[in-house]
Write an enzyme that holds these catalytic residues in place. Structure first.
Site, mmCIF file in Angstrom:
data_model
loop_
_atom_site.group_PDB
_atom_site.id
_atom_site.type_symbol
_atom_site.label_atom_id
_atom_site.label_comp_id
_atom_site.label_asym_id
_atom_site.label_seq_id
_atom_site.Cartn_x
_atom_site.Cartn_y
_atom_site.Cartn_z
ATOM 1 N N SER A 27 0.838 -1.197 0.000
ATOM 2 C CA SER A 27 0.000 0.000 0.000
ATOM 3 C C SER A 27 0.871 1.244 0.000
ATOM 4 C CB SER A 27 -0.912 -0.005 1.233
ATOM 5 O OG SER A 27 -1.403 1.305 1.435
ATOM 6 N N GLU A 28 0.463 2.246 -0.781
ATOM 7 C CA GLU A 28 1.191 3.518 -0.838
ATOM 8 C C GLU A 28 1.230 4.214 0.517
ATOM 9 O OE1 GLU A 28 -1.172 2.398 -2.964
ATOM 10 O OE2 GLU A 28 -1.316 3.721 -4.691
ATOM 11 N N SER A 29 0.354 3.823 1.418
ATOM 12 C CA SER A 29 0.354 4.442 2.739
ATOM 13 C C SER A 29 1.567 4.014 3.558
ATOM 14 C CB SER A 29 -0.937 4.091 3.480
ATOM 15 O OG SER A 29 -1.068 2.694 3.608
ATOM 16 N N GLY A 30 2.388 3.116 3.008
ATOM 17 C CA GLY A 30 3.603 2.713 3.703
ATOM 18 C C GLY A 30 3.447 1.425 4.480
#
Lengths: 221, 235
Positions: A49-52
């Site tokens: 996920s791009e949220s890390g």
């Protein structure tokens, strides 16, 4: 047989068959998000996920949400073994550095050479790129999961994108509610059709010219 | 050594002048420096440029959207300029249409890398992201090993607002879960980095050195969020 269109869950189910065991996968918002529900048991897929977050698992149970534990869609996640957390720079080094094997994205349009348009409706003047341009350029394989036509029944698989492109020539495979189409150097190859649909039916709803696969068959789930 | 610990948010943001460029981390609800943003709304600096993943959210939560609505921002550099749902039209979109606020749309990975590059002293870098799109128009292109790339420049800021889980008096920071997102790279890319921290500011050595995510060299000011922090948004 009735020519029914596949629902979103079935599109997701078909896409899930494309994920190899052990793959690192990034799922876009919409139909792509549903794909994780249909990965066969016993197979390991690491969701990025791009949220890390790497190794995203199920969503948090109600009442158990943690404001610091979210996926790219802002949904709250459950903590699962093997998860890792990192900065946005690392999250995108994974994407841009070629470490993500497959991404599944939604689309407004895909062109006959695999150009993808999925970030902006020109009539709005604003758009949401998010990580789409990075994923489209950086992931090993780009699979598009979408309805075959837009809400005005216009084809979404077109000769050339009229919407602003996200990336050129990036799409490998499209799974729609009536067909599975592969982007090849010979053009768009129609590989599978939904039950009751013929190649002519699919072509009728597709602006770009389709090449029929010699192994054309009904979608198998 | 200069004291980095500030007692109040008002004090920590009091010298921010009109026209400053400020970084606002956060991804969805996670890692947003809400208390510093609230203090800046009260402080009232104007003509600000914001660097942020998005331009704030719908609803009543304290984020950069408040500064936009208050008319304090003249420009936003971000990866999202529309609402997440097409039926919503946010203040930002209306103001952008009316020419009241400028927007620079940047792919999220390029945004992160431009911020990282600023913190690391990189002059510019080439990336394939954006090639063949309207975002690459007018930018320098270069073919490297047969692939087309576009030149992107670093993004610096005068101030970065940071949200951390733990901090010591040296300014060493630890983040929690996906709160980290843009925080560590923004902390590196600003002239003055101001941190709001969720727990008591501890003595050096209290945070396991292996668990320091942002070393104190990047941190200038730290404020403890009061236990009854009014800007906390419940899940």
């Amino acid at each position: 047989m009735d020519k029914e269109r596949l629902d979103r869950e079935v599109i997701a189910m078909r896409v899930a068959k494309e994920l190899p065991d052990g793959a690192c996968v990034n799922l876009g918002i919409g139909i792509p998000t549903l794909v994780s529900s249909y990965v066969p048991e016993g197979m390991t897929v690491l969701y990025h996920s791009e949220s890390g977050v790497l190794n995203c698992g199920p969503l948090a149970d109600e009442g158990e949400e943690d404001i610091d534990l979210i996926n790219a869609g802002g949904q709250f996640l459950k903590m699962v073994p093997g998860m890792s957390f990192f900065s946005s720079a690392d999250a995108f080094a994974m994407i841009r550095g070629g470490h993500i094997d497959v991404t599944v994205l939604g689309a407004l349009q895909v062109s006959e050479v695999g150009d993808l348009a999925n970030w902006m409706l020109p009539e709005r003047g604003v758009g949401n790129i998010g990580g789409a341009m990075d994923l489209a350029m950086g992931a090993g394989r780009v699979i598009v999961a979408m309805e075959h036509t837009d809400r005005n029944d216009r084809p979404k698989i077109v000769k050339e994108c009229s919407y602003p492109p996200t990336a050129r020539g990036c799409v490998s495979l499209m799974v729609t509610d009536i067909a599975v189409i592969e982007v090849t150097v010979e053009g768009l190859v129609l590989k599978e059709v939904a039950p009751g649909w013929t190649a002519e039916d699919v072509q009728g709803l597709t602006e770009a010219r389709l090449v029929l696969s010699p192994d054309l068959k009904e979608i198998e789930l | 050594m200069k004291n980095k610990v500030y007692e109040t948010f008002a004090e920590a943001v009091s010298d921010i002048p009109d026209g400053s460029t400020i970084m606002f981390p956060g991804f969805g609800p996670a890692g947003i420096p809400r208390n510093l943003i609230a203090a800046l709304v009260q402080q009232g600096a104007r003509n600000l440029t914001g660097i942020s993943n998005n331009h704030g959210r719908v609803g009543n939560q304290m984020d950069v959207g408040r500064l936009i609505e208050a008319g304090q921002m003249k420009k936003m550099v971000c990866a999202f300029t529309a609402a997440t749902h097409p039926s919503q039209v946010l203040a930002f979109e209306k103001m952008n249409e009316a020419g009241e606020i400028e927007a620079e749309l940047v792919p999220q990975g390029t945004l992160a890398e431009r911020i990282r590059a600023a913190g690391a002293g990189i002059g510019a870098f080439y990336t394939p992201t954006g090639v063949g799109t309207e975002l690459a128009q007018g930018k320098e292109h270069r073919a490297i090993n047969g692939r087309e790339y576009v030149l992107e420049y670093p993004l610096h800021a005068d101030y970065a607002f940071i949200r951390a889980y733990r901090a010591d008096t040296f300014g060493n920071l630890q983040y929690r879960l996906s709160q980290r997102n843009f925080n560590p790279i923004m902390a590196q890319a600003a002239t003055i980095t101001i941190v709001e921290v969720e727990n008591d500011i501890v003595a050096p050595g209290s945070i396991d050195p292996d668990c320091v995510h942002s070393p104190g060299i990047f941190v200038d000011r730290i404020v403890r969020i009061p236990p009854d922090g009014i800007w906390e948004t419940p899940v």
